[in-house]
Design an enzyme around this catalytic site. Structure first.
Site, mmCIF file in Angstrom:
data_model
loop_
_atom_site.group_PDB
_atom_site.id
_atom_site.type_symbol
_atom_site.label_atom_id
_atom_site.label_comp_id
_atom_site.label_asym_id
_atom_site.label_seq_id
_atom_site.Cartn_x
_atom_site.Cartn_y
_atom_site.Cartn_z
ATOM 1 N N ASP A 37 53.116 -26.977 -82.191
ATOM 2 C CA ASP A 37 52.803 -28.348 -82.603
ATOM 3 C C ASP A 37 53.351 -28.688 -83.990
ATOM 4 O O ASP A 37 53.225 -29.829 -84.443
ATOM 5 C CB ASP A 37 51.278 -28.573 -82.603
ATOM 6 C CG ASP A 37 50.762 -28.872 -81.206
ATOM 7 O OD1 ASP A 37 51.571 -28.992 -80.279
ATOM 8 O OD2 ASP A 37 49.527 -28.992 -81.049
ATOM 9 N N ASP A 59 47.843 -22.645 -63.614
ATOM 10 C CA ASP A 59 47.537 -21.541 -62.693
ATOM 11 C C ASP A 59 46.569 -20.515 -63.307
ATOM 12 O O ASP A 59 45.733 -19.951 -62.604
ATOM 13 C CB ASP A 59 48.832 -20.850 -62.257
ATOM 14 C CG ASP A 59 49.665 -20.389 -63.440
ATOM 15 O OD1 ASP A 59 50.020 -21.243 -64.273
ATOM 16 O OD2 ASP A 59 49.918 -19.181 -63.568
ATOM 17 N N ARG A 91 47.770 -41.041 -80.918
ATOM 18 C CA ARG A 91 46.944 -40.136 -80.100
ATOM 19 C C ARG A 91 46.352 -39.014 -80.952
ATOM 20 O O ARG A 91 45.325 -38.458 -80.599
ATOM 21 C CB ARG A 91 47.797 -39.504 -78.996
ATOM 22 C CG ARG A 91 48.152 -40.450 -77.879
ATOM 23 C CD ARG A 91 48.955 -39.739 -76.830
ATOM 24 N NE ARG A 91 48.330 -38.450 -76.540
ATOM 25 C CZ ARG A 91 48.881 -37.495 -75.815
ATOM 26 N NH1 ARG A 91 50.065 -37.673 -75.299
ATOM 27 N NH2 ARG A 91 48.245 -36.364 -75.617
ATOM 28 N N LYS A 128 41.798 -32.358 -83.604
ATOM 29 C CA LYS A 128 41.792 -33.013 -82.297
ATOM 30 C C LYS A 128 41.659 -32.004 -81.165
ATOM 31 O O LYS A 128 40.847 -32.173 -80.256
ATOM 32 C CB LYS A 128 43.094 -33.814 -82.127
ATOM 33 C CG LYS A 128 43.316 -34.318 -80.722
ATOM 34 C CD LYS A 128 44.620 -35.055 -80.567
ATOM 35 C CE LYS A 128 45.809 -34.172 -80.364
ATOM 36 N NZ LYS A 128 46.087 -33.744 -78.989
ATOM 37 N N ASN A 129 42.457 -30.946 -81.211
ATOM 38 C CA ASN A 129 42.472 -30.031 -80.060
ATOM 39 C C ASN A 129 41.191 -29.208 -79.942
ATOM 40 O O ASN A 129 40.812 -28.812 -78.849
ATOM 41 C CB ASN A 129 43.706 -29.129 -80.107
ATOM 42 C CG ASN A 129 44.965 -29.927 -79.782
ATOM 43 O OD1 ASN A 129 44.900 -30.941 -79.092
ATOM 44 N ND2 ASN A 129 46.101 -29.503 -80.301
ATOM 45 N N ARG A 179 53.526 -28.120 -67.658
ATOM 46 C CA ARG A 179 52.346 -27.443 -68.207
ATOM 47 C C ARG A 179 51.442 -26.999 -67.070
ATOM 48 O O ARG A 179 50.454 -27.659 -66.732
ATOM 49 C CB ARG A 179 51.630 -28.369 -69.199
ATOM 50 C CG ARG A 179 52.514 -28.663 -70.409
ATOM 51 C CD ARG A 179 51.932 -29.672 -71.344
ATOM 52 N NE ARG A 179 51.099 -29.078 -72.363
ATOM 53 C CZ ARG A 179 50.652 -29.755 -73.430
ATOM 54 N NH1 ARG A 179 50.952 -31.008 -73.603
ATOM 55 N NH2 ARG A 179 49.904 -29.154 -74.320
ATOM 56 N N PRO A 180 51.769 -25.837 -66.481
ATOM 57 C CA PRO A 180 50.992 -25.362 -65.335
ATOM 58 C C PRO A 180 49.556 -25.009 -65.727
ATOM 59 O O PRO A 180 49.274 -24.760 -66.899
ATOM 60 C CB PRO A 180 51.740 -24.097 -64.902
ATOM 61 C CG PRO A 180 52.527 -23.670 -66.094
ATOM 62 C CD PRO A 180 52.823 -24.902 -66.893
ATOM 63 N N CYS A 188 54.242 -33.385 -68.521
ATOM 64 C CA CYS A 188 54.175 -34.274 -69.671
ATOM 65 C C CYS A 188 55.477 -34.161 -70.416
ATOM 66 O O CYS A 188 56.321 -33.347 -70.065
ATOM 67 C CB CYS A 188 52.964 -33.971 -70.539
ATOM 68 S SG CYS A 188 53.262 -32.753 -71.773
HETATM 69 C C1 UD1 Z 1 49.516 -25.546 -76.596
HETATM 70 C C2 UD1 Z 1 49.492 -24.713 -77.857
HETATM 71 C C3 UD1 Z 1 48.319 -25.119 -78.656
HETATM 72 C C4 UD1 Z 1 48.406 -26.620 -78.906
HETATM 73 C C5 UD1 Z 1 48.525 -27.394 -77.591
HETATM 74 C C6 UD1 Z 1 48.712 -28.881 -77.780
HETATM 75 C C7 UD1 Z 1 50.202 -22.375 -77.974
HETATM 76 C C8 UD1 Z 1 49.966 -21.012 -77.461
HETATM 77 N N1 UD1 Z 1 49.383 -23.333 -77.460
HETATM 78 O O1 UD1 Z 1 48.287 -25.327 -75.939
HETATM 79 O O2 UD1 Z 1 48.263 -24.406 -79.858
HETATM 80 O O3 UD1 Z 1 47.248 -27.007 -79.565
HETATM 81 O O4 UD1 Z 1 49.645 -26.896 -76.886
HETATM 82 O O5 UD1 Z 1 50.027 -29.259 -77.980
HETATM 83 O O6 UD1 Z 1 51.066 -22.624 -78.801
HETATM 84 N N2 UD1 Z 1 50.790 -21.703 -69.197
HETATM 85 C C9 UD1 Z 1 50.922 -21.207 -67.932
HETATM 86 N N3 UD1 Z 1 49.853 -21.278 -67.067
HETATM 87 C C10 UD1 Z 1 48.663 -21.815 -67.433
HETATM 88 C C11 UD1 Z 1 48.529 -22.329 -68.734
HETATM 89 C C12 UD1 Z 1 49.622 -22.263 -69.600
HETATM 90 O O7 UD1 Z 1 51.983 -20.711 -67.550
HETATM 91 O O8 UD1 Z 1 47.730 -21.843 -66.628
HETATM 92 C C13 UD1 Z 1 51.929 -21.626 -70.155
HETATM 93 C C14 UD1 Z 1 52.412 -22.969 -70.598
HETATM 94 O O9 UD1 Z 1 53.399 -23.478 -69.747
HETATM 95 C C15 UD1 Z 1 52.948 -22.688 -71.981
HETATM 96 C C16 UD1 Z 1 52.036 -21.577 -72.481
HETATM 97 O O10 UD1 Z 1 51.451 -20.998 -71.321
HETATM 98 O O11 UD1 Z 1 54.259 -22.190 -71.936
HETATM 99 C C17 UD1 Z 1 50.962 -22.044 -73.441
HETATM 100 O O12 UD1 Z 1 50.164 -22.972 -72.793
HETATM 101 P P1 UD1 Z 1 48.753 -23.398 -73.342
HETATM 102 O O13 UD1 Z 1 48.402 -22.576 -74.531
HETATM 103 O O14 UD1 Z 1 47.781 -23.511 -72.245
HETATM 104 O O15 UD1 Z 1 49.068 -24.818 -73.778
HETATM 105 P P2 UD1 Z 1 48.072 -25.688 -74.404
HETATM 106 O O16 UD1 Z 1 46.670 -25.314 -74.152
HETATM 107 O O17 UD1 Z 1 48.475 -27.040 -73.993
#
Ligand code: UD1
Length: 430
Positions: free
Chosen positions: A305, A125, A397, A22-23, A122-123, A117
């Site tokens: 996950d 930035d 989902r 999915k991802n 989930r920022p 969520c």
């Molecule tokens: C995360 C999982 C991914 C999983 C997805 C769905 C990790 C590293 N990533 O990815 O394997 O498929 O959830 O559940 O385990 N963050 C920031 N700023 C940003 C983006 C992220 O501070 O701009 C932080 C997030 O708060 C979090 C971390 O970085 O603590 C990882 O975030 P990210 O990898 O982007 O999350 P997903 O892509 O949702």
């Protein structure tokens, strides 16, 4: 309201086939709009998040033909809108990938800011930092990310946190920038590599995906392609834990065993047998399983996950385990639900201390999010008596035909949508 109802206690035995990731597919679908030519994507999972993404693609004006349940043809030559509707971003956070895709292709994107969520804040930035480094002007206006560029120009970008979302998003925009982009401290997840491979199959020039540094030489345009999505590491891991927790014996087919190493290693520590084949993995649970400690980390570490599924498995091991969640702050919401089934888990901050119990007893519980919902289902399959899991929309989902695949392994489970059907199930099963 749909629910899963199950009677636990049967070891799961047999074979199950895993669908597309999915991802990975969410990133690939967004990237598919970056060419005006036809793109055919195969091995798409038929799950809600993917279907919402396909609706969003249609909504901005691309043609989407469903060739069969797992294959679509997309043609994005008619896109009229660089602005994505709020409705979609609220349903799936991954529609933030439209920012990178639209900005790369049209040098302009307007996408509502995804909200928080239920697994924590989930920022984005780091995504925005990357787009700005490529020369885009990025503002947040009335709740939407508005990004424009006259030209995107390759740059040297260091991500402050390892983020799957930011890596994929910035990589997409950079694929159509002028010159070379070097992205450092990137995520190495299999889905990052899959999106890079997909873009390369469209003519992009991306090297190093799967390592800490990705080099992207921008190209002028991307062309059509045919591509098959990689197997879903998390769906596979969920069935591995289901085999372990029910003390079953399951052959999980259509997987890439390398992607499952962190999960296999932990199940071996617990005392399960894990046998790897070229594209399958067999997990055999044992009557007495041992505790272990786990910390979620970016790939190749233990995936966040899979944290709820392994935690419920450890809740039936003999002894005390510690599970540390280091990616998202709010991923222990299933603990109170699991307590209703007799587990003994204390959460302090981002650590869960799990004292294994001899068995669970069935209860009525509520899925708090996608992966925790799946974890409660596998806990129910190991519990004595009936378990009802509410709020299964979350589970749908990300898992295609979850109950049917479990039934194929001998689980006594059904999806029902009324009290009457739940009663019928109990009468039938006895
Ligand atoms: C995360 C999982 C991914 C999983 C997805 C769905 C990790 C590293 N990533 O990815 O394997 O498929 O959830 O559940 O385990 N963050 C920031 N700023 C940003 C983006 C992220 O501070 O701009 C932080 C997030 O708060 C979090 C971390 O970085 O603590 C990882 O975030 P990210 O990898 O982007 O999350 P997903 O892509 O949702």
């Amino acid at each position: 309201m749909e629910q899963f109802i199950m009677k636990g206690g049967n070891p799961l035995v047999g074979e199950v086939t895993i669908g597309g990731a999915k991802n990975a597919a969410l990133g690939i679908l967004a990237a598919a709009i970056m060419t005006d030519e036809n793109v055919v994507i195969d091995n798409l999972p038929d799950v809600r998040d993917i279907n919402v993404m396909l609706e969003a693609i249609q909504e901005i004006g691309a043609h989407v033909d469903r060739i069969d349940r797992h294959t679509v043809k997309i043609n994005a030559s008619h896109i009229k809108e660089v602005s994505v509707d709020d409705e979609f971003i609220r349903k799936i956070r991954a529609s933030y990938y439209f920012i990178g895709a639209l900005l790369g292709k049209y040098k302009s994107a307007e996408v509502p800011l995804p909200g928080g969520c239920n697994i924590g804040s989930r920022p984005i930035d780091q995504h925005l930092k990357g787009f700005r480094a490529l020369g885009a002007k990025v503002d947040v206006v009335r709740g939407a990310v508005v990004a424009h560029a006259i030209d995107l120009v390759g740059s040297h970008i260091y991500l402050d946190v390892v983020s799957v979302g930011a890596t994929i998003n910035v990589m997409m925009a950079a694929a159509l920038a002028e010159g070379t982009t070097i992205l450092e401290n990137v995520a190495k997840e299999p889905h990052v590599v899959d999106v890079a491979n997909f873009l390369n199959s469209m003519g992009a020039n991306i090297k190093g995906a799967g390592t800490d540094v990705i080099r992207i030489r921008g190209v002028e345009r991307l062309h059509g392609t045919e591509y098959s999505v990689i197997p879903d590491q998390i769906e596979a891991g969920t069935f591995m834990c289901a085999a372990a927790i029910t003390r079953g014996d399951v052959m999980i087919k259509n997987v890439i065993p390398k992607h499952l190493e962190a999960i296999s290693a932990k199940l071996l520590e617990v005392g399960c047998e894990v046998i790897e084949f070229d594209d399958a993995v067999r997990v055999v649970g044992k009557p007495k399983q041992r505790p272990t400690n786990i910390k979620t980390l970016p790939y190749p570490g233990f995936p966040t996950d899979m944290q709820p599924q392994i935690a419920v498995t450890l809740a039936l091991a003999e002894g005390t385990s510690m599970v540390t969640e280091s990616i998202f702050e709010n991923r222990f919401k299933y603990v109170d639900e699991l307590a209703r089934m007799g587990s003994n888990i204390k959460v302090e901050g981002n650590v869960a201390v799990i004292d294994g119990v001899r068995g669970f007893t069935g209860a009525q519980v509520e899925a708090p999010d996608l992966r925790a919902g799946a974890a409660l289902v596998i806990a129910g399959l190991a519990a004595e008596g009936y378990t009802v899991v509410d709020e299964i929309g979350y589970i749908q989902r990300g898992y295609e035909c979850f109950e049917e695949k479990l039934q194929g392994l001998g689980a006594v489970i059904e999806k029902v949508d009324s009290e009457k059907d739940a009663k019928k199930f109990r009468l039938k099963i006895g």
